[in-house]
Design an enzyme around this catalytic site. Structure first.
Site, PDB file in Angstrom:
ATOM      1  CG  HIS A  46      -2.085  -1.004   1.000  1.00 18.82           C
ATOM      2  ND1 HIS A  46      -3.190  -0.756   0.246  1.00 18.82           N
ATOM      3  CD2 HIS A  46      -2.214  -2.280   1.445  1.00 18.82           C
ATOM      4  CE1 HIS A  46      -3.983  -1.827   0.237  1.00 18.82           C
ATOM      5  NE2 HIS A  46      -3.405  -2.772   0.953  1.00 18.82           N
TER       6      HIS A  46
ATOM      7  CE1 TYR B 127      -5.206  -1.501  -3.224  1.00 15.92           C
ATOM      8  CE2 TYR B 127      -6.252   0.216  -4.527  1.00 15.92           C
ATOM      9  CZ  TYR B 127      -5.126  -0.492  -4.165  1.00 15.92           C
ATOM     10  OH  TYR B 127      -3.907  -0.181  -4.737  1.00 15.92           O
TER      11      TYR B 127
ATOM     12  CG  ASP C 201      -0.848  -5.610  -8.507  1.00 17.41           C
ATOM     13  OD1 ASP C 201       0.025  -5.601  -7.623  1.00 17.41           O
ATOM     14  OD2 ASP C 201      -2.066  -5.567  -8.268  1.00 17.41           O
TER      15      ASP C 201
ATOM     16  CB  SER D  26     -11.290 -18.230 -19.350  1.00 17.20           C
ATOM     17  OG  SER D  26     -10.687 -18.750 -18.178  1.00 17.20           O
TER      18      SER D  26
ATOM     19  CB  SER E  66      -1.545  -9.597  -9.653  1.00 22.66           C
ATOM     20  OG  SER E  66      -1.437  -8.608  -8.717  1.00 22.66           O
TER      21      SER E  66
HETATM   22  C1  GLA Z   1      -3.093  -4.293  -4.968  1.00 23.26           C
HETATM   23  C2  GLA Z   1      -2.951  -3.146  -5.951  1.00 23.26           C
HETATM   24  C3  GLA Z   1      -1.527  -2.605  -5.952  1.00 23.26           C
HETATM   25  C4  GLA Z   1      -1.055  -2.287  -4.522  1.00 23.26           C
HETATM   26  C5  GLA Z   1      -1.351  -3.447  -3.585  1.00 23.26           C
HETATM   27  C6  GLA Z   1      -1.061  -3.100  -2.153  1.00 23.26           C
HETATM   28  O1  GLA Z   1      -2.324  -5.377  -5.373  1.00 23.26           O
HETATM   29  O2  GLA Z   1      -3.300  -3.557  -7.250  1.00 23.26           O
HETATM   30  O3  GLA Z   1      -1.434  -1.481  -6.789  1.00 23.26           O
HETATM   31  O4  GLA Z   1      -1.639  -1.111  -4.078  1.00 23.26           O
HETATM   32  O5  GLA Z   1      -2.695  -3.876  -3.670  1.00 23.26           O
HETATM   33  O6  GLA Z   1       0.294  -2.886  -1.970  1.00 23.26           O
END
Ligand code: GLA
Length: 396
Positions: free
Chosen positions: A37, A227, A177, A70, A131
């Protein structure tokens, strides 16, 4: 699934086409070693690409259609749209990540001459915080760039991937990510300054230790308003600090500067959020240095501190991630453990002595199941390359 089976599936689902060749691509998932974060707070992150990810078999078409399928979401069948209809459609589900990427790529380069067929299969669990969505965005970005000989730089694709999340999907995520996935390098972590996008690879010299990924199996939705709420809280804290300080982001502050000025924020919760962002950024530098100096124990301690801060100040861990981290800290041969990614469920990571890995997995698994009521899943992480084309024996 191996590459032959993927190809067979591709030909089963899409028609035969002798005029265009079939190509295979892979896009990794990511873990973040430390620096959580901090990306949208102008700080540093230290992630790496993993060898789990998303495979894509693709072939150009002679018309304007895009067809996506998929193997992870077979119920959804073929998702179909034309190059002229690139608006978000809820019913397109996962296909929106691909759609957004194609749309922004076209907008930033030129209209594609043809559509394409794409079959994907991922071996990163969806919604696990590794991700899978950025993996898919980068996969589509690289496929389109390679198949249509576009001259997009990798960094441009990374930025477009973030734009898809922010503007097409509606999650205000940072650049980490897509950067880790697009720029990853085998056996290396990447220290990234999210303000300037300067970065440095750092070989992960873990010797007799391994990185273990521990999945809470609690589904987390990144789109979860939490978030975006954290991001907003940090923005408000920054604005209040900026009334006195000339800083661009929370990442500009040292711990001392923060302590001297935290009263300007004037709200306990916002202070805690900002404190995490500042201290975590500084921890990331320290961790990077420790790793380069071979001080694995210092690195592990910083990982633990990162988790405490995400638990107590940023409040994004939750019972499941805390259960995993706490169980991990108690085990023999563990250097450090923390949640990774956005939090609110998802995955944690631990650095564990290779010889103790089996015992670690059994003990943490048992404790977690007792406490939470369902099982966690464990993976040994290998650090791999960013999104790339793989060689395919059969090209038609
Ligand atoms: C997710 C978001 C990233 C980052 C993380 C926390 O993965 O996509 O951009 O903010 O959370 O570090």
């Amino acid at each position: 699934m191996n590459e032959q089976t993927l190809l067979t599936k591709f030909h089963e689902i899409f028609h035969k086409d002798e005029t265009n060749s079939t190509r295979l691509f892979f896009s990794p998932g990511r873990i973040n070693l430390i620096g959580e974060h901090t990306d949208y707070n102008g700080g540093h992150v230290f992630p790496c690409a993993i060898t789990y990810g998303t495979y894509g078999v693709a072939r150009k078409r002679n018309d304007q259609l895009i067809q996506l399928y998929s193997l992870n979401f077979e119920d959804q069948g073929i998702i179909q749209f034309s190059l002229d209809e690139l608006d978000f459609q809820k019913s397109d589900g996962w296909g929106n990540y691909a759609k957004g990427m194609i749309r922004y790529l076209q907008e930033s380069t030129a209209k594609l001459p043809h559509g394409f067929d794409l079959l994907i299969e991922g071996n990163i669990p969806n919604g696990a915080g590794l991700s899978s969505s950025a993996s898919l965005e980068m996969l589509v970005g690289v496929i389109v760039t390679e198949m249509f000989d576009l001259h997009s730089e990798r960094l441009d694709l990374v930025k477009l991937g973030q734009k898809v999340e922010n503007q097409f999907i509606g999650v205000n995520s940072g650049i980490m990510d897509q950067f880790a996935i697009g720029m990853g390098k085998e056996d290396c972590g990447i220290l990234l300054n999210c303000q300037t996008l300067e970065y440095e690879y750092s070989p992960l010299k873990l010797d007799d230790y391994q990185i273990i990924i521990m999945n809470t199996n609690k589904r987390r939705e990144l789109a979860d308003s939490k978030y975006n709420e954290r991001r907003k809280e940090c923005e408000t804290a920054l604005e209040r600090l900026q009334q006195k300080l000339s800083i661009e982001s929370l990442g500009d502050l040292t711990e001392e500067q923060f302590e001297e000025n935290r009263h300007l924020i004037g709200d306990d919760i916002l202070e805690k959020r900002a404190k995490h962002a500042v201290y975590e950024n500084q921890r990331t530098f320290k961790a990077f240095k420790a790793l380069n100096n071979g001080e694995l124990n210092v690195f592990g301690q910083l990982m633990n501190e990162s988790h405490y801060s995400l638990r107590d100040d940023y409040e994004v861990t939750g019972t499941e991630l805390d259960a995993l981290a706490e169980a991990a800290w108690e085990q023999d041969g563990v250097i450090g453990a923390r949640m990774t990614g956005a939090g609110f469920g998802g995955c944690a990571i631990a650095i564990v002595e290779t010889e103790k890995v089996q015992a670690f997995i059994e003990a943490v698994g048992r404790k977690y199941a007792e406490q939470i009521g369902y099982e966690a899943t464990f993976y040994v992480a290998s650090i791999g390359d960013g999104t790339k084309e793989l060689k395919l024996e059969e090209s038609r």
